[in-house]
Design an enzyme around this catalytic site. Structure first.
Site, mmCIF file in Angstrom:
data_model
loop_
_atom_site.group_PDB
_atom_site.id
_atom_site.type_symbol
_atom_site.label_atom_id
_atom_site.label_comp_id
_atom_site.label_asym_id
_atom_site.label_seq_id
_atom_site.Cartn_x
_atom_site.Cartn_y
_atom_site.Cartn_z
ATOM 1 N N LYS A 258 59.809 44.469 51.699
ATOM 2 C CA LYS A 258 59.057 45.319 52.634
ATOM 3 C C LYS A 258 58.635 46.588 51.911
ATOM 4 O O LYS A 258 59.470 47.310 51.374
ATOM 5 C CB LYS A 258 59.932 45.677 53.835
ATOM 6 C CG LYS A 258 59.360 46.778 54.738
ATOM 7 C CD LYS A 258 60.398 47.266 55.748
ATOM 8 C CE LYS A 258 59.933 48.511 56.487
ATOM 9 N NZ LYS A 258 60.973 49.036 57.409
ATOM 10 N N ASP A 263 56.371 55.694 56.755
ATOM 11 C CA ASP A 263 56.502 55.182 58.118
ATOM 12 C C ASP A 263 56.632 56.318 59.116
ATOM 13 O O ASP A 263 57.697 56.908 59.270
ATOM 14 C CB ASP A 263 57.719 54.254 58.213
ATOM 15 C CG ASP A 263 57.865 53.646 59.594
ATOM 16 O OD1 ASP A 263 56.873 53.637 60.346
ATOM 17 O OD2 ASP A 263 58.973 53.177 59.921
ATOM 18 N N LYS A 270 57.897 58.603 65.372
ATOM 19 C CA LYS A 270 59.273 59.022 65.126
ATOM 20 C C LYS A 270 59.414 60.524 65.397
ATOM 21 O O LYS A 270 58.430 61.271 65.348
ATOM 22 C CB LYS A 270 59.655 58.766 63.662
ATOM 23 C CG LYS A 270 59.746 57.313 63.258
ATOM 24 C CD LYS A 270 60.061 57.202 61.771
ATOM 25 C CE LYS A 270 60.161 55.760 61.322
ATOM 26 N NZ LYS A 270 61.358 55.074 61.878
ATOM 27 N N ASP A 281 60.857 54.001 52.895
ATOM 28 C CA ASP A 281 60.843 52.796 53.722
ATOM 29 C C ASP A 281 60.240 51.613 52.962
ATOM 30 O O ASP A 281 60.098 50.530 53.507
ATOM 31 C CB ASP A 281 60.064 53.045 55.013
ATOM 32 C CG ASP A 281 60.493 52.123 56.138
ATOM 33 O OD1 ASP A 281 61.625 51.596 56.072
ATOM 34 O OD2 ASP A 281 59.709 51.909 57.081
ATOM 35 N N ASP A 340 56.980 51.018 65.799
ATOM 36 C CA ASP A 340 57.945 51.426 64.775
ATOM 37 C C ASP A 340 58.826 50.257 64.335
ATOM 38 O O ASP A 340 59.660 50.406 63.458
ATOM 39 C CB ASP A 340 58.814 52.575 65.294
ATOM 40 C CG ASP A 340 59.575 53.287 64.188
ATOM 41 O OD1 ASP A 340 59.124 53.207 63.022
ATOM 42 O OD2 ASP A 340 60.618 53.904 64.470
ATOM 43 N N GLU A 342 57.828 47.802 62.552
ATOM 44 C CA GLU A 342 56.685 47.311 61.782
ATOM 45 C C GLU A 342 57.054 46.502 60.537
ATOM 46 O O GLU A 342 56.295 45.643 60.090
ATOM 47 C CB GLU A 342 55.792 48.488 61.371
ATOM 48 C CG GLU A 342 56.191 49.242 60.103
ATOM 49 C CD GLU A 342 57.564 49.903 60.171
ATOM 50 O OE1 GLU A 342 58.189 50.044 59.097
ATOM 51 O OE2 GLU A 342 58.012 50.264 61.273
ATOM 52 N N ARG A 344 59.163 44.140 59.993
ATOM 53 C CA ARG A 344 59.293 42.695 60.224
ATOM 54 C C ARG A 344 57.925 42.023 60.316
ATOM 55 O O ARG A 344 57.790 40.842 59.995
ATOM 56 C CB ARG A 344 60.111 42.459 61.488
ATOM 57 C CG ARG A 344 59.487 42.993 62.766
ATOM 58 C CD ARG A 344 60.494 43.199 63.880
ATOM 59 N NE ARG A 344 61.419 44.290 63.580
ATOM 60 C CZ ARG A 344 62.405 44.674 64.393
ATOM 61 N NH1 ARG A 344 62.593 44.047 65.537
ATOM 62 N NH2 ARG A 344 63.186 45.676 64.066
#
Length: 493
Positions: A258, A263, A270, A281, A340, A342, A344
């Site tokens: 990933k 993010d 967030k 991230d 959020d 995201e 996956r």
């Protein structure tokens, strides 16, 4: 810092490091130094709390210079991992001393495990891992923050054999450092396009690197991945790295990372506090990239494919919304509950692409996926999930061998059905509880029958404190475990 190996003789200059067993029992060369100094070492130990317990350190000042005594304990716990810790601790101690050079007298221990040349190489490896710094953006370095040591010599009788063994470990460290660098870069410097360019530079070590842009991904139907990046002004990328060190036509091993370069949470924004941490991230993509570099540098005898999905999750007028439905490359549709959740979505298309194009022996994905995993396991162990017991066992043995913690988490139909949607094939976020498990169940829907493991490295990619072989900051956690997995189970098979 330069690390070298030499014959086991005393140096004429620089600091000297000597091992002492528990109850202040000195090894032969240490006894010799003590005798030549008129009992200085013995006197110093008796006048302190130092008894030679494992990893204790005592600094003694002689007329010829600094002598560092290092506790070996009873000797029976000394193995490769112990030596890595010792190497890291000693380097940290010497870097604060003002010394520019040091020699470690590496003597045989009565109960130590394994060959002395391997232990010496792992000692050097631990020192090397400790030496990492990311300070390229500092313009004013305080003298107290600077590392003074420029050369570390390990004096051991089997020095040529130790040097050869260290060269392979050094290749792994190159991969670890590459991953740490990527995680540490600020998001205005490292974004999908610049990340992909850094990976293209790995062609110089023998990797084949291919980059797909949004146009190519759109043709492939990667609606899940592309939906995440549609709120950013920066184009999303998918990078495919290939190492072909195995037999021609042999199925490769597959690793997927990933790579959310920053993010914000998207429309499901967030909180501001701590959002700066979201530069890392992309930790899963960093580990896959570091692993691929390590395998190439050490010329691993195996075929491997590494794929990283690189995006930014940003809120703008074109950003993905809660309530949207996207179609993944697999053809399955996904209701967006939380923008959020995201990572996956990025992995869903990357996993499907890996499986369909390369048909790997297994797939392992890594992602800083859920805060729930940090709640469950903190920053001590990485939680992982697997649909294959053999692969799981191999990973746990590899992690134990290099000293990186893994803890298996459950999958199952009861968890999986929590990801069903009323309006699409699935949703991208489940209920509050069991968030790490339901995220893994979501990913499982994109692997079909391929042996697969998912590593949620949310608690492992970054450390707020120093450890002997992992300075605070980007850790590169996972490069060593996966390299060991490959080496121990798949090379030459």
């Amino acid at each position: 810092m330069q690390i070298g190996f030499a014959k086991c003789v005393f140096p004429k200059r620089g600091a000297l490091v000597l091992g002492v067993l528990e109850n202040r029992r000195m090894l032969p060369k240490t006894r010799m130094i003590n005798k030549e100094s008129g009992g200085l070492l013995e006197t110093a130990m008796k006048g302190s709390n130092f008894t030679g317990k494992s990893h204790e350190i005592l600094t003694v000042y002689s007329l010829s210079g600094r002598i560092v005594l290092y506790g070996l304990g009873t000797g029976d716990e000394i193995n490769k991992l112990w030596c890595e810790t010792a190497g890291g601790r000693i380097l940290s101690n010497l870097n604060k001393s003002g010394e520019t050079g040091a020699t470690v007298i590496f003597e045989e221990h009565p109960k130590a495990q394994g060959d002395i040349h391997e232990r010496a190489a792992h000692f050097a490896y631990g020192a090397l891992l400790n030496s990492y710094k990311f300070d390229k953006y500092k313009t004013k370095n305080k003298a107290s923050d600077s590392s003074t040591l420029k050369k570390l010599t390990i004096a051991v009788d089997a020095h040529s054999v130790a040097r050869k063994h260290f060269s392979e470990l050094q290749a792994v460290a190159d991969g670890v450092f590459f991953a740490r660098d990527l995680v540490s870069e600020p998001p205005n410097i490292l974004f999908p396009d610049s990340f992909s360019k850094k990976l293209q530079s790995l062609r110089t070590v023998g990797l084949k690197v291919e980059v797909l842009g949004e146009k190519e991904m759109s043709k492939l139907g990667m609606g899940a991945l592309l939906g995440v990046g549609q709120g950013s002004s920066r184009e999303s990328k998918l990078v495919i790295m290939r190492w072909t060190g195995g037999r021609r036509g042999e199925k490769p091993l597959g690793f997927i990372g990933k790579g959310v370069c920053f993010d914000t949470g998207g429309i499901s924004l967030k909180p501001a506090s701590g959002m700066e941490d979201m530069k890392w991230d992309m930790g899963g993509a960093a580990v896959v990239s570091g692993l691929m570099k390590a395998l190439a540098v050490r010329k691993a005898g195996v075929n491997v494919v590494g794929i990283v999905g690189l995006v930014e999750n940003m809120p703008d007028g074109n950003a993905q919304r809660p309530g949207d439905i996207v179609k993944s490359m697999s053809g399955q549709t996904i209701e967006i509950i939380n923008t959020d959740a995201e990572g996956r979505l990025v992995l869903a298309d990357a996993l499907w692409y890996m499986n369909k194009r390369f048909k790997p022996k297994f797939m392992i994905d890594l992602a800083t996926l859920t805060g729930a995993m940090m709640v469950a396991l903190g920053q001590i162990n990485c939680g992982y999930f697997s649909n294959d017991d053999t692969l799981a066992e191999q990973m746990e043995k590899a992690a134990k061998a290099v000293g990186e913690g893994l803890w298996r988490m459950p999958l199952g139909a009861e968890y999986n059905k929590m990801m069903d949607s009323d309006v699409a094939d699935m949703k991208n976020a489940g209920p509050r509880f069991g968030g790490s498990v339901t995220a893994a169940c979501f990913l499982e829907r994109f692997v079909e029958s391929c042996p697969w493991s998912h590593l949620d490295i949310a608690g492992m990619a970054w450390s707020a404190k120093d450890a002997p072989t992992v300075p605070k900051g980007g850790t590169g956690w996972g490069v060593r475990t996966l390299n060991e997995l490959v080496k121990s189970n798949y090379e030459g098979v």
